[in-house]
Motif scaffolding. Structure first.
Motif, mmCIF file in Angstrom:
data_model
loop_
_atom_site.group_PDB
_atom_site.id
_atom_site.type_symbol
_atom_site.label_atom_id
_atom_site.label_comp_id
_atom_site.label_asym_id
_atom_site.label_seq_id
_atom_site.Cartn_x
_atom_site.Cartn_y
_atom_site.Cartn_z
ATOM 1 N N ALA A 314 -12.371 18.188 -42.014
ATOM 2 C CA ALA A 314 -11.126 18.596 -41.352
ATOM 3 C C ALA A 314 -11.415 19.304 -40.041
ATOM 4 O O ALA A 314 -10.721 19.098 -39.032
ATOM 5 C CB ALA A 314 -10.313 19.492 -42.291
ATOM 6 N N ALA A 315 -12.443 20.146 -40.024
ATOM 7 C CA ALA A 315 -12.826 20.821 -38.783
ATOM 8 C C ALA A 315 -13.333 19.811 -37.762
ATOM 9 O O ALA A 315 -13.027 19.911 -36.564
ATOM 10 C CB ALA A 315 -13.900 21.865 -39.068
ATOM 11 N N GLY A 316 -14.103 18.827 -38.213
ATOM 12 C CA GLY A 316 -14.579 17.789 -37.302
ATOM 13 C C GLY A 316 -13.423 17.062 -36.633
ATOM 14 O O GLY A 316 -13.457 16.802 -35.421
ATOM 15 N N ARG A 317 -12.399 16.739 -37.412
ATOM 16 C CA ARG A 317 -11.240 16.062 -36.833
ATOM 17 C C ARG A 317 -10.533 16.934 -35.806
ATOM 18 O O ARG A 317 -10.114 16.459 -34.740
ATOM 19 C CB ARG A 317 -10.276 15.655 -37.955
ATOM 20 C CG ARG A 317 -10.810 14.548 -38.864
ATOM 21 C CD ARG A 317 -9.732 13.997 -39.769
ATOM 22 N NE ARG A 317 -9.278 14.974 -40.750
ATOM 23 C CZ ARG A 317 -9.824 15.136 -41.955
ATOM 24 N NH1 ARG A 317 -10.883 14.413 -42.311
ATOM 25 N NH2 ARG A 317 -9.340 16.018 -42.812
ATOM 26 N N ALA A 318 -10.398 18.214 -36.109
ATOM 27 C CA ALA A 318 -9.709 19.124 -35.189
ATOM 28 C C ALA A 318 -10.493 19.300 -33.888
ATOM 29 O O ALA A 318 -9.917 19.284 -32.789
ATOM 30 C CB ALA A 318 -9.493 20.477 -35.861
ATOM 31 N N ILE A 319 -11.804 19.456 -34.007
ATOM 32 C CA ILE A 319 -12.632 19.646 -32.807
ATOM 33 C C ILE A 319 -12.624 18.387 -31.952
ATOM 34 O O ILE A 319 -12.463 18.444 -30.722
ATOM 35 C CB ILE A 319 -14.079 20.018 -33.203
ATOM 36 C CG1 ILE A 319 -14.107 21.334 -33.991
ATOM 37 C CG2 ILE A 319 -14.961 20.131 -31.960
ATOM 38 C CD1 ILE A 319 -15.424 21.564 -34.715
ATOM 39 N N ALA A 320 -12.799 17.233 -32.589
ATOM 40 C CA ALA A 320 -12.807 15.973 -31.843
ATOM 41 C C ALA A 320 -11.469 15.738 -31.156
ATOM 42 O O ALA A 320 -11.420 15.261 -30.014
ATOM 43 C CB ALA A 320 -13.131 14.817 -32.789
ATOM 44 N N ALA A 321 -10.379 16.072 -31.831
ATOM 45 C CA ALA A 321 -9.056 15.894 -31.230
ATOM 46 C C ALA A 321 -8.906 16.773 -29.993
ATOM 47 O O ALA A 321 -8.325 16.358 -28.976
ATOM 48 C CB ALA A 321 -7.975 16.236 -32.252
ATOM 49 N N HIS A 322 -9.454 17.991 -30.042
ATOM 50 C CA HIS A 322 -9.373 18.858 -28.864
ATOM 51 C C HIS A 322 -10.230 18.323 -27.727
ATOM 52 O O HIS A 322 -9.799 18.319 -26.563
ATOM 53 C CB HIS A 322 -9.810 20.279 -29.223
ATOM 54 C CG HIS A 322 -9.790 21.205 -28.041
ATOM 55 N ND1 HIS A 322 -8.639 21.510 -27.348
ATOM 56 C CD2 HIS A 322 -10.790 21.876 -27.400
ATOM 57 C CE1 HIS A 322 -8.915 22.330 -26.352
ATOM 58 N NE2 HIS A 322 -10.222 22.563 -26.361
ATOM 59 N N LEU A 323 -11.428 17.857 -28.037
ATOM 60 C CA LEU A 323 -12.281 17.289 -26.991
ATOM 61 C C LEU A 323 -11.592 16.129 -26.293
ATOM 62 O O LEU A 323 -11.712 15.951 -25.071
ATOM 63 C CB LEU A 323 -13.609 16.819 -27.590
ATOM 64 C CG LEU A 323 -14.586 17.909 -28.058
ATOM 65 C CD1 LEU A 323 -15.779 17.278 -28.752
ATOM 66 C CD2 LEU A 323 -15.040 18.785 -26.889
ATOM 67 N N ALA A 324 -10.827 15.356 -27.051
ATOM 68 C CA ALA A 324 -10.154 14.188 -26.481
ATOM 69 C C ALA A 324 -9.060 14.576 -25.488
ATOM 70 O O ALA A 324 -8.651 13.759 -24.662
ATOM 71 C CB ALA A 324 -9.559 13.335 -27.596
ATOM 72 N N THR A 325 -8.592 15.830 -25.552
ATOM 73 C CA THR A 325 -7.544 16.277 -24.630
ATOM 74 C C THR A 325 -8.103 16.854 -23.336
ATOM 75 O O THR A 325 -7.340 17.098 -22.394
ATOM 76 C CB THR A 325 -6.660 17.350 -25.286
ATOM 77 O OG1 THR A 325 -7.420 18.560 -25.478
ATOM 78 C CG2 THR A 325 -6.120 16.872 -26.626
ATOM 79 N N LEU A 326 -9.411 17.094 -23.281
ATOM 80 C CA LEU A 326 -10.012 17.721 -22.106
ATOM 81 C C LEU A 326 -10.186 16.692 -20.980
ATOM 82 O O LEU A 326 -10.261 15.489 -21.241
ATOM 83 C CB LEU A 326 -11.363 18.336 -22.477
ATOM 84 C CG LEU A 326 -11.324 19.464 -23.513
ATOM 85 C CD1 LEU A 326 -12.742 19.931 -23.827
ATOM 86 C CD2 LEU A 326 -10.465 20.629 -23.035
#
Length: 424
Positions: A314-326
């Motif tokens: 779940a943390a991996g999904r959240a971190i990856a989703a944030h990286l995708a917004t940068l």
């Protein structure tokens, strides 16, 4: 007394019980009785459990309460750089002299009885809280909830359950339902509980236990709602609507954490200014933290370096989703994990987000996953991977081939702690 006296006491405590984790309340209740029950003399308690977002949610609750002028104790774990981070007395990190004194007292009262490190240090923290005037006590569950050492408060003012996901299955159960049962163990008869976004299976378990106990639930999506609209955070409950600046803590997942914090604060009639401050002032290191100084920055001048201690799918999904917004920038991972974690599940969301991964050991941890195992899991997830002896060497190698890249240091709070100790 030396500046490191508390470290010596903590090292002695490690020898009191052969297992690092052994969930039960018997040993804690015995020692608390020896200490004259400090858990019965605390300011009103808000008890926070869940898999992801506990620390961030607690940090926002604390910031909101302090913004309205309240004095707040807080107990969190694990620490990153020094043990003192776990205990805040009336808003301030506990000082070395006070920490050493309560640890000495707890150690002496325990004698040679078996007790885990987390259990005895939790008892010491409760002792410090009981002796220091404050308006609130915030307790973060260490692991699970039902048998966690923090679960000794008969009637907290409120409980909070953040999103539940698979993690620590060897201790909490193999299914979401089993894990939710452990987390829901913090519910108390008649005590209100704020519940964050949950899978249906977890929510059913929480609702069933709450019904048995007569514990009122304040459910995400039913009693309160939080959304992102045009870069703003919009929160709504039966008391009305708040239109606030987004959380200071980066990441789309922090909107959900902010919603839980606001639901808790609004229950205690916290005004809009303090609610806004909860989002604007909260600090929580190693959660998508941008590093701007220290050895890793010196090793890659011009790079954009982030640090996150998340370590489950779940943390991996959240971190990856944030990286995708940068903003677009080549992104590389430097990852070290423990061998108790789902490395494949954590890394899978980064496929297509990151260019490559460098696997490193977690320094000083016997349970570190071998870099070769991390690299193989990354390759299986579609990430080109290599190995390195340490974070600094990995960052230097990435900088040599991709100067100015975005680099995420990730995989473990213990790795994050080692980096922050050097960073400081």
């Amino acid at each position: 007394m030396t500046a490191f006296h508390s470290d010596h006491i903590l090292n002695r405590m490690l020898a009191l019980h052969p297992k690092i984790i052994d969930l039960t309340l018997d040993r804690v209740e015995r020692l608390l009785a020896e200490l004259d029950h400090p858990e019965r003399a605390l300011p009103p308690v808000i008890h926070v459990a869940g898999t992801n977002g506990k620390g961030s949610t607690l940090a926002m609750i604390r910031a909101g309460l302090e913004a309205r002028g309240d004095r707040v104790h807080a107990y969190t774990s694990p620490h990153l750089a020094r043990f003192h981070e776990r205990i805040r007395l009336a808003g301030e990190l506990i000082e070395e002299e006070a920490l050493s004194a309560i640890l000495d007292e707890a150690y002496a009262r325990n004698g040679s009885e078996s007790i885990t490190y987390f259990e005895i240090t939790t008892c010491a923290a409760l002792l410090a809280f009981a002796r220091t005037p404050a308006d609130w006590t915030l307790l973060e569950v260490g692991l699970g909830g039902r048998l966690d050492a923090t679960n000794v408060i008969d009637r907290p003012a409120m409980t909070v359950i953040t999103p539940i996901a698979l993690d620590h299955q060897q201790y909490l159960g193999e299914t979401i339902e089993e894990i939710a049962g452990e987390k829901a163990g913090i519910l108390k008869r008649g005590v209100p509980c704020v519940v964050g976004p949950q899978e249906d299976a977890a929510l059913e378990v929480i609702e069933a236990r709450a019904e048995r106990l007569g514990a009122p639930l304040f459910l995400h999506g039913q009693h309160w709602h939080v959304t992102e609209e045009h870069g703003r955070l919009v929160y709504q409950d039966e008391r009305g609507l708040l239109d606030l600046d987004p959380p200071r803590l980066p990441g789309r997942h922090q909107f959900g954490n902010a919603g839980m914090a606001l639901a808790a604060l609004r229950h205690f009639e916290t005004g809009e200014d303090a609610c806004a401050a909860a989002l604007a002032r909260a600090e929580w290191p190693a959660r998508m933290q941008r590093l701007r100084a220290g050895p890793v920055i010196d090793a890659a001048p011009g790079a954009e370096i982030w640090l996150d201690g998340g370590h489950n799918p779940a943390a991996g999904r959240a971190i990856a989703a944030h990286l995708a917004t940068l903003p677009a920038r080549p992104t590389y991972l430097v990852c070290g994990m423990l061998n108790t974690k789902d490395v494949s599940g954590f890394l899978a969301p980064f496929a297509g987000i990151a260019e490559a991964l460098t696997a490193v050991p977690v320094p000083g941890e016997a349970a570190t996953l071998a870099p070769g195992d991390t690299a193989r899991a990354a390759q299986a997830a579609g990430l080109p991977a290599s190995e390195s002896d340490d974070v600094l060497q990995a960052v230097e190698a990435i900088h040599a081939t991709a100067p100015g890249a975005r680099i995420l240091l990730c995989g473990s709070l213990y790795l994050a702690g080692a980096i922050l100790r050097d960073h400081a």
